[in-house]
Design a protein around this motif. Sequence first.
Motif, PDB file in Angstrom:
ATOM      1  N   GLU A 106       0.838  -1.197   0.000  1.00  7.33           N
ATOM      2  CA  GLU A 106       0.000   0.000   0.000  1.00  7.33           C
ATOM      3  C   GLU A 106       0.869   1.241   0.000  1.00  7.33           C
ATOM      4  OE1 GLU A 106      -1.381   0.837   4.437  1.00  7.33           O
ATOM      5  OE2 GLU A 106      -1.887  -1.180   3.765  1.00  7.33           O
ATOM      6  N   LEU A 107       0.348   2.290  -0.590  1.00  9.92           N
ATOM      7  CA  LEU A 107       1.058   3.557  -0.692  1.00  9.92           C
ATOM      8  C   LEU A 107       0.917   4.320   0.612  1.00  9.92           C
ATOM      9  CD1 LEU A 107       2.548   5.697  -2.422  1.00  9.92           C
ATOM     10  CD2 LEU A 107       0.291   6.545  -3.077  1.00  9.92           C
ATOM     11  N   ARG A 108       2.028   4.814   1.128  1.00 10.80           N
ATOM     12  CA  ARG A 108       2.033   5.666   2.319  1.00 10.80           C
ATOM     13  C   ARG A 108       2.815   6.930   1.973  1.00 10.80           C
ATOM     14  NH1 ARG A 108       0.119   3.603   7.424  1.00 10.80           N
ATOM     15  NH2 ARG A 108      -0.952   1.710   6.832  1.00 10.80           N
ATOM     16  N   ILE A 109       2.315   8.062   2.419  1.00  5.02           N
ATOM     17  CA  ILE A 109       2.993   9.333   2.206  1.00  5.02           C
ATOM     18  C   ILE A 109       3.472   9.834   3.560  1.00  5.02           C
ATOM     19  CG2 ILE A 109       2.811  11.688   1.319  1.00  5.02           C
ATOM     20  CD1 ILE A 109       2.391   9.568  -0.845  1.00  5.02           C
ATOM     21  N   ASN A 110       4.783   9.916   3.730  1.00  5.01           N
ATOM     22  CA  ASN A 110       5.358  10.437   4.970  1.00  5.01           C
ATOM     23  C   ASN A 110       5.501  11.948   4.852  1.00  5.01           C
ATOM     24  OD1 ASN A 110       5.655   7.882   6.087  1.00  5.01           O
ATOM     25  ND2 ASN A 110       7.654   7.617   5.126  1.00  5.01           N
ATOM     26  N   LYS A 111       4.990  12.657   5.838  1.00 10.24           N
ATOM     27  CA  LYS A 111       5.123  14.115   5.874  1.00 10.24           C
ATOM     28  C   LYS A 111       6.089  14.461   6.992  1.00 10.24           C
ATOM     29  CE  LYS A 111       0.492  14.696   4.147  1.00 10.24           C
ATOM     30  NZ  LYS A 111      -0.851  15.181   4.356  1.00 10.24           N
ATOM     31  N   TRP A 112       7.064  15.344   6.682  1.00  6.73           N
ATOM     32  CA  TRP A 112       8.060  15.720   7.659  1.00  6.73           C
ATOM     33  C   TRP A 112       8.587  17.107   7.342  1.00  6.73           C
ATOM     34  CZ3 TRP A 112      13.074  15.905   5.454  1.00  6.73           C
ATOM     35  CH2 TRP A 112      13.193  15.312   4.204  1.00  6.73           C
ATOM     36  N   GLN A 113       9.338  17.639   8.265  1.00  5.77           N
ATOM     37  CA  GLN A 113       9.874  18.979   8.094  1.00  5.77           C
ATOM     38  C   GLN A 113      11.396  18.898   8.030  1.00  5.77           C
ATOM     39  OE1 GLN A 113       8.975  21.895  11.201  1.00  5.77           O
ATOM     40  NE2 GLN A 113       7.809  22.984   9.629  1.00  5.77           N
ATOM     41  N   SER A 114      11.974  19.546   7.018  1.00  9.75           N
ATOM     42  CA  SER A 114      13.429  19.536   6.862  1.00  9.75           C
ATOM     43  C   SER A 114      14.057  20.467   7.901  1.00  9.75           C
ATOM     44  CB  SER A 114      13.812  19.965   5.450  1.00  9.75           C
ATOM     45  OG  SER A 114      13.453  21.307   5.245  1.00  9.75           O
ATOM     46  N   ARG A 115      15.378  20.445   7.963  1.00  9.00           N
ATOM     47  CA  ARG A 115      16.092  21.270   8.949  1.00  9.00           C
ATOM     48  C   ARG A 115      15.853  22.761   8.746  1.00  9.00           C
ATOM     49  NH1 ARG A 115      21.886  18.241   9.819  1.00  9.00           N
ATOM     50  NH2 ARG A 115      20.957  16.223  10.267  1.00  9.00           N
ATOM     51  N   ASP A 116      15.626  23.149   7.496  1.00 10.00           N
ATOM     52  CA  ASP A 116      15.375  24.573   7.236  1.00 10.00           C
ATOM     53  C   ASP A 116      13.892  24.957   7.391  1.00 10.00           C
ATOM     54  OD1 ASP A 116      14.247  23.462   4.987  1.00 10.00           O
ATOM     55  OD2 ASP A 116      15.480  24.556   3.553  1.00 10.00           O
ATOM     56  N   GLY A 117      13.060  24.007   7.847  1.00 14.79           N
ATOM     57  CA  GLY A 117      11.654  24.303   8.115  1.00 14.79           C
ATOM     58  C   GLY A 117      10.705  24.045   6.954  1.00 14.79           C
ATOM     59  N   THR A 118      11.224  23.546   5.841  1.00 10.25           N
ATOM     60  CA  THR A 118      10.388  23.271   4.678  1.00 10.25           C
ATOM     61  C   THR A 118       9.592  21.991   4.901  1.00 10.25           C
ATOM     62  OG1 THR A 118      12.113  24.236   3.289  1.00 10.25           O
ATOM     63  CG2 THR A 118      10.411  22.938   2.178  1.00 10.25           C
ATOM     64  N   ASN A 119       8.303  22.024   4.593  1.00  9.72           N
ATOM     65  CA  ASN A 119       7.480  20.816   4.690  1.00  9.72           C
ATOM     66  C   ASN A 119       7.789  19.908   3.512  1.00  9.72           C
ATOM     67  OD1 ASN A 119       6.177  21.603   7.029  1.00  9.72           O
ATOM     68  ND2 ASN A 119       4.595  22.710   5.921  1.00  9.72           N
ATOM     69  N   MET A 120       8.057  18.641   3.811  1.00 11.55           N
ATOM     70  CA  MET A 120       8.432  17.673   2.783  1.00 11.55           C
ATOM     71  C   MET A 120       7.484  16.484   2.834  1.00 11.55           C
ATOM     72  SD  MET A 120      11.233  19.109   1.629  1.00 11.55           S
ATOM     73  CE  MET A 120      12.199  17.896   0.797  1.00 11.55           C
TER      74      MET A 120
END
Length: 151
Positions: A78-92
Amino acid sequence: MPYYNKVILVGRLTRDPETRMTTTGSAVTSFVLAVDRPTRSSDSQRVTDFIRIVAFNKLADFARLYLKKGQLVLIEGELRINKWQSRDGTNMTTPEIWARDIRFMEKKSVTPEEVVEEGIERTIEEPIVNPDEMFGLEDQTDSEDDDKPPF
């Protein structure tokens, strides 16, 4: 309303799987699968997608033991999308496939040298045991809540 999230991919491993353990002692194995996109015409250049695959628990152990770089495998998951924030604060966001089943798409070839080296007492024509059958992964069902990560 029921929801459906199922992905089936056939591709080759770009490198050997990497395994790590969670704090609870569960195995997590990840690897990247190179999957070719179908071309629309005969003169089109081939495009390959590189997709991260993650396997848990018994399937993670199976992947660690039996998968190697270059093998052609079928992954169902199944497809999972991980959401996280990079060190510079950008949402990835990072897409990945959580594997539920892994199947070999090529037969393992045994050379006469391997038969002698490993001390296998059978003729080369005899079938090789399928690891899926050895570990009973074909009928694998998870008793844990599927919506929660296993770590």
